[in-house]
Design an enzyme around this catalytic site. Structure first.
Site, mmCIF file in Angstrom:
data_model
loop_
_atom_site.group_PDB
_atom_site.id
_atom_site.type_symbol
_atom_site.label_atom_id
_atom_site.label_comp_id
_atom_site.label_asym_id
_atom_site.label_seq_id
_atom_site.Cartn_x
_atom_site.Cartn_y
_atom_site.Cartn_z
ATOM 1 N N GLU A 245 0.814 -1.240 0.021
ATOM 2 C CA GLU A 245 -0.036 -0.008 0.211
ATOM 3 C C GLU A 245 0.722 1.214 -0.061
ATOM 4 O OE1 GLU A 245 -4.243 -1.267 1.769
ATOM 5 O OE2 GLU A 245 -2.670 -0.605 3.443
ATOM 6 N N CYS B 203 0.063 6.562 7.433
ATOM 7 C CA CYS B 203 1.000 5.514 7.321
ATOM 8 C C CYS B 203 1.137 4.737 8.722
ATOM 9 C CB CYS B 203 2.495 6.518 7.420
ATOM 10 S SG CYS B 203 2.524 7.630 5.788
HETATM 11 N N1 SAH Z 1 9.129 0.656 9.804
HETATM 12 C C1 SAH Z 1 9.219 1.897 9.912
HETATM 13 C C2 SAH Z 1 8.288 2.799 9.132
HETATM 14 C C3 SAH Z 1 6.857 2.217 8.762
HETATM 15 S S1 SAH Z 1 6.081 2.654 10.121
HETATM 16 C C4 SAH Z 1 9.191 2.509 11.486
HETATM 17 O O1 SAH Z 1 8.569 1.775 12.287
HETATM 18 O O2 SAH Z 1 9.501 3.543 11.626
HETATM 19 C C5 SAH Z 1 5.661 4.256 10.179
HETATM 20 C C6 SAH Z 1 5.362 5.019 11.471
HETATM 21 O O3 SAH Z 1 3.835 4.419 11.811
HETATM 22 C C7 SAH Z 1 6.096 4.450 12.625
HETATM 23 O O4 SAH Z 1 6.468 5.838 13.388
HETATM 24 C C8 SAH Z 1 5.262 3.509 13.536
HETATM 25 O O5 SAH Z 1 5.467 3.809 14.806
HETATM 26 C C9 SAH Z 1 3.925 4.120 13.191
HETATM 27 N N2 SAH Z 1 2.709 3.225 13.411
HETATM 28 C C10 SAH Z 1 2.622 1.934 13.323
HETATM 29 N N3 SAH Z 1 1.532 1.667 13.555
HETATM 30 C C11 SAH Z 1 0.703 2.551 14.107
HETATM 31 C C12 SAH Z 1 -0.485 2.713 14.656
HETATM 32 N N4 SAH Z 1 -1.424 1.614 14.928
HETATM 33 N N5 SAH Z 1 -0.978 4.079 14.988
HETATM 34 C C13 SAH Z 1 -0.081 4.934 14.851
HETATM 35 N N6 SAH Z 1 1.201 4.973 14.301
HETATM 36 C C14 SAH Z 1 1.345 3.773 14.027
#
Ligand code: SAH
Ligand code: SF4
Length: 387
Positions: free
Chosen positions: A93, A366
């Site tokens: 996605e 994201c």
């Molecule tokens: N793997 C990398 C990039 C993808 S995740 C990382 O973890 O940084 C991108 C962002 O989305 C990250 O900061 C993560 O903490 C956040 N994220 C993941 N799941 C989430 C959720 N359920 N609600 C809010 N943010 C979330």
């Protein structure tokens, strides 16, 4: 793997080398790169200044395959979440977020100069308002994620495979075509599915290609903290903005949320962030997913502030996007709780932004990307069962 390279994943020097191998002048390689990436042509046929025989050979030997857009979900604010199918059937996605920095999600991904209240640079940026409206594209780097963060839908679905550089560029091109945009006004964030620093093989050539068209400060790579890979990224001559998902300032809480902390402890991660070479006026983006009763107390905020002391950082608070199916039991704090946490950091003089996901639109955020629709493969873990 495949003997023939993916044309969208070839860097400009690689195209020049290929031209020489094919008995052509070097500049032919640069021309092909130009057509594919700077001019974004759909196929070789449209590359009008290449000899017909070369176009045919390219078509035959290096066919272009971009991910196919299979699903579109448009939100009220104009964001579009796109589901894309890769050649082997894997699903990923990507998200398109339109709008100016101040009134859209893009706000969170600006470089330091756009942070309200910041010194010098902020005013400079405001003066040179671009004619072309800004937008942000959030890209995936893997088809799942093995890092297994407890609050993340992608993580709940389990590991996937790496995207090749060609698939990353193909993903970007498919999104740009879908929304009828070029690179002008674009911000790019690797905050979609996957952990980009577990895929340096795809990410590094993809960045090298991207930086031919887009300034590095317009690109942000977000990581859960793979410290050895961070050091490699730091050594690049041209680096993207760095975003680090800290999410908890205390080792045991972070380990519960992000088991990867056992492999790469917070201490090491902070050291790697301190070693990150920052260009003038840039800051490291610290992401902090705020989860009710887990990491959202005033003490948690104070601990975060202490942990980051001395770093040139801005903090992006991301109130948890809930998901009853994949994240049962995990709750987003109420508005008062979010404010309390943010204020504590602001009082300690940190630049802070709060990512506001809007109601049902949250699924387009994201970190909420799942690619596929079936149930999680692994047992669901609730906050209570993980402690
Ligand atoms: N793997 C990398 C990039 C993808 S995740 C990382 O973890 O940084 C991108 C962002 O989305 C990250 O900061 C993560 O903490 C956040 N994220 C993941 N799941 C989430 C959720 N359920 N609600 C809010 N943010 C979330
Ligand atoms: Fe992977 Fe990032 Fe999700 Fe953690 S938050 S599981 S690292 S995509």
């Amino acid at each position: 793997m495949a003997a023939q390279p993916d044309p969208l994943g070839l860097t400009q020097p690689a195209w020049e080398q290929l031209a020489l191998e094919w008995g052509l002048p070097r500049y032919r390689g640069r021309q092909i790169f130009d057509w594919l990436h700077r001019r974004l042509v759909r196929d070789y046929d449209l590359a009008s200044d290449l000899p017909a025989a070369l176009r045919e050979r390219l078509d035959r030997e290096l066919p272009i395959r971009r991910p196919e857009i299979l699903r579109r979900e448009t939100s009220d604010d104009g964001s579009v979440k796109l589901g894309l199918g890769l050649a082997d059937g894997a699903l990923i996605e990507a998200v398109y977020m339109p709008g100016e920095a101040r009134d859209s999600l893009a706000n969170e991904f600006e470089d330091a100069r756009a942070v309200p209240g910041e010194a010098a640079g902020g005013r400079r940026e405001a003066k040179s308002m671009p004619l072309v409206p800004k937008f942000t594209i959030c890209l995936s780097s893997q088809t799942g994620c093995a890092v297994d963060c407890a609050f993340c839908v992608t993580g709940r679905l389990g590991a996937g495979r790496n995207l090749s550089a060609g698939e990353i560029l193909g993903q970007l091109q498919a999104v740009l075509r879908e929304v009828d945009r070029t690179y002008e006004g674009m911000r790019l964030v690797f905050m979609g599915m996957g952990e980009p620093l577990l895929n340096l093989e795809g990410l590094l050539p993809a960045l090298e290609i991207l930086f031919e068209m887009v300034a590095p400060r317009r690109v942000t790579v977000s990581t859960s903290g793979i410290t050895p890979a961070l050091a490699k990224l730091a050594a690049l001559p041209r680096r993207p903005n760095l975003a680090v998902s800290i999410n908890a300032a205390e080792e045991s809480i972070r380990t519960r949320l992000m088991p990867i902390t056992r492999t790469y402890p917070l201490r090491e991660l902070i050291a790697a962030m301190r070693a990150w070479p920052l260009e003038p006026r840039r800051r490291i983006l610290v992401e902090y997913v705020l989860i009710a009763g887990v990491n959202d107390s005033v003490e948690d905020a104070a601990r975060l502030s202490r942990l980051l002391r001395g770093l040139t950082a801005k903090i992006n608070i991301i109130p948890l996007n809930e998901d009853a199916t994949y994240l049962p039991g995990w709750k987003r704090p109420g508005e008062a709780g979010i404010d309390r946490f943010a204020k504590e950091l602001v009082a300690a003089h940190w630049p802070v932004t709060v990512r506001r996901s809007r109601g049902p639109d949250a699924a387009a955020a994201c970190g909420q990307l799942k690619g596929r629709t079936q149930d999680p493969r692994r047992a669901r873990l609730t906050p209570a069962s993980r402690s």
